[in-house]
Design a protein around this motif. Structure first.
Motif, PDB file in Angstrom:
ATOM      1  N   LYS A 190      47.997  44.278  36.804  1.00 42.35           N
ATOM      2  CA  LYS A 190      48.170  45.672  36.413  1.00 42.35           C
ATOM      3  C   LYS A 190      49.414  45.764  35.539  1.00 42.35           C
ATOM      4  N   SER A 200      47.341  43.541  41.319  1.00 43.47           N
ATOM      5  CA  SER A 200      46.213  44.089  40.576  1.00 43.47           C
ATOM      6  C   SER A 200      45.375  44.979  41.497  1.00 43.47           C
ATOM      7  N   HIS A 202      34.504  50.674  35.263  1.00 44.75           N
ATOM      8  CA  HIS A 202      35.326  49.463  35.324  1.00 44.75           C
ATOM      9  C   HIS A 202      34.524  48.240  35.757  1.00 44.75           C
ATOM     10  N   ALA A 205      40.899  38.449  37.465  1.00 42.64           N
ATOM     11  CA  ALA A 205      41.390  39.799  37.161  1.00 42.64           C
ATOM     12  C   ALA A 205      42.655  39.731  36.316  1.00 42.64           C
ATOM     13  N   GLU A 219      40.086  47.920  39.444  1.00 36.52           N
ATOM     14  CA  GLU A 219      39.923  48.430  38.077  1.00 36.52           C
ATOM     15  C   GLU A 219      40.314  47.390  37.025  1.00 36.52           C
ATOM     16  N   HIS A 220      40.971  46.326  37.446  1.00 31.34           N
ATOM     17  CA  HIS A 220      41.435  45.294  36.512  1.00 31.34           C
ATOM     18  C   HIS A 220      40.676  43.983  36.635  1.00 31.34           C
TER      19      HIS A 220
END
Length: 116
Positions: A113, A53, A86, A110, A56-57
């Motif tokens: 991705k 990840s 984000h 999180a 941004e996640h």
């Protein structure tokens, strides 16, 4: 399936389940809250990449400060680190941390991705 990384008898640094990554609380080195926050966020970056990840996640962040007087200084480092657009859900509170020298601890959840 639950995947655990960097596991010992007490805890795992990374736990992944159903596309969600849970990081153990991260602290940083340094004399002040800004230095400790910067180091802590660097550790979070490395663990997120290892888990698949990135920042941004991030879904949620829980920030513990030893002293809420450090809130603005910690936020200045945080705000420069989190990518525009984000920002995760976040809470921040004051707590007695594991060692007197610690000024900040951050816990992250999180999403993995997406793979293309």
């Amino acid at each position: 399936m639950i995947e655990r990384q960097h596991t010992n008898d007490r805890m795992s640094k990374i736990v992944t389940h159903n596309g969600t990554i849970y990081l153990c609380g991260q602290v940083g080195a340094g004399d002040g809250v800004a230095a400790q926050t910067q180091d802590c966020l660097g550790r979070i970056d490395a663990l997120l990449v290892e888990a698949g990840s990135d920042r941004e996640h991030i879904l949620q962040a829980i920030v513990w400060l030893a002293d809420m007087q450090d809130f603005a200084e910690m936020n200045a480092v945080w705000d420069a680190w989190i990518p525009q657009g984000h920002a995760p859900a976040r809470a921040c509170g004051e707590a007695k941390l594991a060692r007197d020298a610690l000024k900040v601890e951050i816990i992250i959840t999180a999403a993995l991705k997406p793979t293309s």
